[in-house]
Design a protein around this motif. Structure first.
Motif, PDB file in Angstrom:
ATOM      1  N   VAL A 284       0.835  -1.214   0.000  1.00 54.05           N
ATOM      2  CA  VAL A 284       0.000   0.000   0.000  1.00 54.05           C
ATOM      3  C   VAL A 284       0.865   1.258   0.000  1.00 54.05           C
ATOM      4  CG1 VAL A 284      -1.991   1.084   1.165  1.00 54.05           C
ATOM      5  CG2 VAL A 284      -1.665  -1.359   1.314  1.00 54.05           C
ATOM      6  N   GLU A 287       0.291   3.758  -3.025  1.00 58.24           N
ATOM      7  CA  GLU A 287      -1.004   4.441  -2.948  1.00 58.24           C
ATOM      8  C   GLU A 287      -1.013   5.470  -1.829  1.00 58.24           C
ATOM      9  OE1 GLU A 287      -5.788   3.331  -2.540  1.00 58.24           O
ATOM     10  OE2 GLU A 287      -4.241   1.748  -2.518  1.00 58.24           O
ATOM     11  N   GLN A 320      -5.354  -0.752   3.641  1.00 55.68           N
ATOM     12  CA  GLN A 320      -5.935  -0.124   2.457  1.00 55.68           C
ATOM     13  C   GLN A 320      -7.114   0.767   2.823  1.00 55.68           C
ATOM     14  OE1 GLN A 320      -6.893  -3.259  -0.307  1.00 55.68           O
ATOM     15  NE2 GLN A 320      -4.948  -3.056  -1.417  1.00 55.68           N
ATOM     16  N   ARG A 324      -7.326   4.788   2.171  1.00 54.86           N
ATOM     17  CA  ARG A 324      -8.316   5.324   1.246  1.00 54.86           C
ATOM     18  C   ARG A 324      -9.355   6.202   1.932  1.00 54.86           C
ATOM     19  NH1 ARG A 324      -9.264  -0.295  -2.256  1.00 54.86           N
ATOM     20  NH2 ARG A 324      -7.176  -0.313  -3.210  1.00 54.86           N
TER      21      ARG A 324
END
Length: 417
Positions: A284, A287, A320, A324
């Motif tokens: 991750v 991201e 994640q 996010r």
């Protein structure tokens, strides 16, 4: 005149259904069946009868001994003048006349009788105490023998709780209630095993049937998008379809993983949660940099027995989601692992929107998000926390979420070591 056609023949009658079960035969005397109730009645009645006979025999022997000792001659006549002397009744030695002598004899007889009764009572109490100890020990041993089938059923049920559906009780012995319970339990396990086997077969077939067309669609779209002469509108449509196809693949993978992770883990190996969390953070990391989210935290060793791939999926889904669902700027995610009170703990906390406490439970339901009934964004397919909870339960642990002061969540996974 035309001949009348004969009436159609009636269909053959169906054979009557059997009214008996060929696997079980009815006894001509059902009241003679050695049920557990009859066995316990005979056992406790026999024990009571034996104990009563032993106690009666001991009391009889003690009474006979007491009467023999109490009725013995405790005085003797000496001299020519018939002088009476006694060691147990000194008053006889000084009796002046016959009237006084008779009164003293009655008193001595009463004293000896009371002495015999007291001796009988004390010995009877000792005998009763000894018989009580023997009766409790014998009853404990016999109760363990009678209830041993229940222990066998319990051990099999615990083995089945660990997803070992191949275990059977196969209880031998008399055809009583315990054997009937064991046979019923075995039949239930047989049906459960067939159901789980069919489910696993269905998951395998669905995995193949669903992945194949999606993979073909992705390949065709990528081939068309690689054509440099394709119109711009077609390329835009291809990218949209490719994103939709990718989302469908993620949904299928999530559903299949959710179906597989509902069962207990049979094959377990040592897995360090710190290493699992580090692997998830590496996946991750890119991201997180794009979204401007800092990942931090101290990860101490916390070794558990489980499936490394599934445990990594827990950490990956939690990290994640934490990345996010974060704030636009200055966000952070803290990942820690440690051992607390004999359990391995993985904690993932983050900054983010304020989450009401009454909506926490909805986050673990499939296809549910905060303040929404269905999935409707590009942040995932709505199965991450459902999979994490299912995997945690399969490992004998649990996962809990709590709102963080200032916004965000604190996800806590606790697993047995």
């Amino acid at each position: 005149m035309a001949a009348t056609p004969p009436p159609p023949a009636a269909p053959p009658a169906a054979p009557p259904k059997p009214t008996w079960d060929p696997r079980k035969t009815d006894s001509p005397f059902p009241w003679l069946r050695p049920t557990i109730r009859i066995r316990l009645t005979l056992l406790y009645g026999g024990m009571f009868l034996i104990a009563g006979i032993l106690l009666l025999s001991i009391i009889y022997l003690l009474a006979a001994q007491a009467l023999h000792e109490g009725s013995g001659q405790s005085f003797q006549v000496t001299g020519n003048n018939l002088n009476i002397t006694s060691s147990t009744c000194p008053a006889l030695n000084t009796a002046p006349d016959s009237e006084h002598l008779n009164s003293v004899l009655k008193q001595c007889e009463a004293v000896q009788r009371q002495h015999a009764l007291d001796d009988l009572l004390s010995r009877s109490l000792l005998a009763l105490l000894g018989l009580a100890v023997i009766a409790f020990a014998f009853g404990y041993a016999m109760a363990g023998r009678v209830l041993s089938p229940l222990g066998r059923i319990t051990r099999t049920a615990r083995a089945v709780a660990g997803s070992d559906l191949s275990r059977r009780i196969e209880l031998d012995g008399p055809d009583d209630e315990l054997k009937e319970l064991a046979d019923t339990f075995d039949d239930m396990l047989e049906r459960l095993q067939r159901a789980f086997t069919a489910q696993q077969r269905f998951v395998g077939n669905a995995s193949h049937e669903l992945r194949t067309p999606l993979a073909i669609n992705r390949t065709l779209l990528e081939v068309h998008l690689s054509d440099p002469g394709a119109p711009v509108e077609l390329q835009q449509l291809g990218k949209t379809l490719l994103a939709t196809n990718e989302r469908s693949e993620q949904l299928v993978e999530g559903l299949l993983l959710l179906a597989r992770s509902d069962n207990q883990i049979v094959e377990r190996k040592p897995v360090d949660l710190a290493e699992v969390a580090a692997q998830a953070i590496d996946q991750v990391h890119g991201e997180a940099e794009e979204r401007g989210v800092e990942i931090r935290g101290r990860r101490g060793p916390a070794v558990v027995q489980g499936n490394g791939v599934l445990l990594e999926r827990i950490a990956l889904n939690l990290v994640q989601n934490a990345v996010r669902y974060n704030v636009p700027e200055g966000g952070w995610v803290e990942v820690t692992t440690e051992v607390q009170h004999g359990r391995a703990v993985l904690v993932v906390s983050n900054t983010g929107p304020v989450v009401p406490a009454y909506e926490i439970d909805n986050l673990f339901e499939p296809f549910r998000r905060l303040r929404t009934e269905r999935t409707g964004s590009d942040k995932g397919v709505g199965l991450g926390l459902s999979i994490a909870r299912s995997v945690a339960r399969a490992h004998g642990g649990h996962i809990a979420a709590s709102p963080r002061e200032g916004g965000g969540l604190v996800m806590r996974v606790s697993l047995p070591i």
